[in-house]
Design a protein around this motif. Sequence first.
Motif, mmCIF file in Angstrom:
data_model
loop_
_atom_site.group_PDB
_atom_site.id
_atom_site.type_symbol
_atom_site.label_atom_id
_atom_site.label_comp_id
_atom_site.label_asym_id
_atom_site.label_seq_id
_atom_site.Cartn_x
_atom_site.Cartn_y
_atom_site.Cartn_z
ATOM 1 N N TYR A 102 56.374 1.656 16.096
ATOM 2 C CA TYR A 102 54.951 1.140 15.504
ATOM 3 C C TYR A 102 53.986 2.485 16.178
ATOM 4 C CZ TYR A 102 55.718 -3.537 14.531
ATOM 5 O OH TYR A 102 56.349 -4.598 14.155
ATOM 6 N N SER A 103 53.451 2.998 15.176
ATOM 7 C CA SER A 103 52.535 4.544 15.052
ATOM 8 C C SER A 103 51.229 4.300 14.538
ATOM 9 C CB SER A 103 53.688 5.325 14.631
ATOM 10 O OG SER A 103 52.988 6.803 14.795
ATOM 11 N N ILE A 141 59.407 3.681 10.534
ATOM 12 C CA ILE A 141 58.019 3.912 11.029
ATOM 13 C C ILE A 141 57.027 2.957 10.488
ATOM 14 C CG2 ILE A 141 56.196 5.521 11.196
ATOM 15 C CD1 ILE A 141 58.293 7.960 11.512
ATOM 16 N N ARG A 142 56.359 2.288 11.430
ATOM 17 C CA ARG A 142 55.456 1.395 10.622
ATOM 18 C C ARG A 142 54.113 1.783 11.131
ATOM 19 N NH1 ARG A 142 58.008 -4.443 11.902
ATOM 20 N NH2 ARG A 142 59.905 -4.083 10.744
ATOM 21 N N GLU A 143 53.208 2.480 10.297
ATOM 22 C CA GLU A 143 51.816 2.911 10.679
ATOM 23 C C GLU A 143 50.920 1.660 10.452
ATOM 24 O OE1 GLU A 143 50.778 5.782 11.316
ATOM 25 O OE2 GLU A 143 52.640 6.929 11.143
ATOM 26 N N ILE A 144 50.218 1.662 11.769
ATOM 27 C CA ILE A 144 49.245 0.485 11.690
ATOM 28 C C ILE A 144 48.043 1.043 11.480
ATOM 29 C CG2 ILE A 144 50.961 -0.673 13.509
ATOM 30 C CD1 ILE A 144 48.500 0.098 15.656
ATOM 31 N N ARG A 145 47.071 -0.162 11.378
ATOM 32 C CA ARG A 145 45.577 0.200 11.519
ATOM 33 C C ARG A 145 45.019 -0.616 12.683
ATOM 34 N NH1 ARG A 145 43.353 -2.163 6.089
ATOM 35 N NH2 ARG A 145 44.540 -3.720 6.771
ATOM 36 N N HIS A 160 53.771 -9.203 15.193
ATOM 37 C CA HIS A 160 54.875 -8.605 15.931
ATOM 38 C C HIS A 160 54.674 -7.570 16.833
ATOM 39 C CE1 HIS A 160 58.844 -6.522 16.243
ATOM 40 N NE2 HIS A 160 59.287 -7.972 16.536
ATOM 41 N N MET A 161 53.862 -6.644 16.357
ATOM 42 C CA MET A 161 53.630 -5.425 17.683
ATOM 43 C C MET A 161 52.837 -6.121 18.626
ATOM 44 S SD MET A 161 51.304 -2.206 16.970
ATOM 45 C CE MET A 161 50.105 -2.370 18.368
ATOM 46 N N GLY A 210 48.342 -3.556 22.575
ATOM 47 C CA GLY A 210 48.414 -3.205 21.228
ATOM 48 C C GLY A 210 48.066 -1.742 21.172
ATOM 49 N N THR A 211 48.783 -1.022 22.233
ATOM 50 C CA THR A 211 48.760 0.256 22.266
ATOM 51 C C THR A 211 49.817 0.934 21.408
ATOM 52 O OG1 THR A 211 49.942 0.333 24.498
ATOM 53 C CG2 THR A 211 47.491 0.615 24.537
ATOM 54 N N VAL A 212 49.850 2.009 21.042
ATOM 55 C CA VAL A 212 50.881 2.794 20.191
ATOM 56 C C VAL A 212 51.264 4.100 21.171
ATOM 57 C CG1 VAL A 212 50.442 1.660 17.991
ATOM 58 C CG2 VAL A 212 49.389 3.800 18.697
ATOM 59 N N PRO A 213 52.411 4.726 21.124
ATOM 60 C CA PRO A 213 53.577 4.243 20.119
ATOM 61 C C PRO A 213 54.386 3.267 20.890
ATOM 62 C CG PRO A 213 54.042 6.258 21.286
ATOM 63 C CD PRO A 213 52.696 5.779 21.573
ATOM 64 N N ILE A 214 55.163 2.304 20.110
ATOM 65 C CA ILE A 214 55.929 1.446 20.738
ATOM 66 C C ILE A 214 57.458 1.632 19.890
ATOM 67 C CG2 ILE A 214 56.586 -1.215 20.653
ATOM 68 C CD1 ILE A 214 53.955 -0.385 22.332
ATOM 69 N N LEU A 215 58.429 1.746 20.549
ATOM 70 C CA LEU A 215 59.650 1.922 19.784
ATOM 71 C C LEU A 215 60.576 0.786 20.202
ATOM 72 C CD1 LEU A 215 61.657 3.758 18.242
ATOM 73 C CD2 LEU A 215 62.436 4.789 20.409
ATOM 74 N N ILE A 216 60.959 -0.079 19.011
ATOM 75 C CA ILE A 216 61.825 -1.098 19.399
ATOM 76 C C ILE A 216 63.151 -0.876 19.128
ATOM 77 C CG2 ILE A 216 62.104 -3.576 18.927
ATOM 78 C CD1 ILE A 216 59.166 -3.723 18.296
ATOM 79 N N LEU A 217 64.368 -1.221 20.107
ATOM 80 C CA LEU A 217 65.508 -0.661 19.650
ATOM 81 C C LEU A 217 66.240 -1.991 20.244
ATOM 82 C CD1 LEU A 217 67.765 1.366 19.162
ATOM 83 C CD2 LEU A 217 67.705 1.859 21.307
ATOM 84 N N GLU A 218 67.050 -2.759 18.978
ATOM 85 C CA GLU A 218 67.794 -3.927 19.284
ATOM 86 C C GLU A 218 66.885 -5.064 20.173
ATOM 87 O OE1 GLU A 218 71.406 -2.699 21.483
ATOM 88 O OE2 GLU A 218 71.816 -1.510 19.767
#
Length: 82
Positions: free
Chosen positions: A7-8, A31-35, A42-43, A50-58
Motif C-alpha cells: 500500500y503506497s 502496488i496499491r496506490e491509495i488516496r 483492508h489496509m 492508516g499510514t503508508v507504506p504497508i507491505l503485506i507478505l503472506e
Amino acid sequence: MSYPILYSFKRCPYAIRARMALQLAEIKCEIREIRLSNKPEHMLEVSPKGTVPILILEDKVTVSYTHLRAHETREDRVCRRR
C-alpha cells in the motif's frame, strides 16, 4: 502465485523508499496506490493508523511507516529540517 501487496501513496517519501527498495531488489509485488481521503478497508484492518507504506507478505504486515522511520539516519532528519 500471489505477490506481496504494497500500500503506497505516490508523494509519501517513505512509500517512495519502499518502492525503490523493492525495485532494486527485483521483488515483484502488487502496488496499491491509495488516496488519503479514501483509505481501503483492508489496509485499515492491517494498519489501523492508516499510514503508508504497508507491505503485506503472506497475510502478515512486514514493513510499515514506523519501521522505516526507525531506520532513518541522522542525515535524513537534518536534511528534512532545512
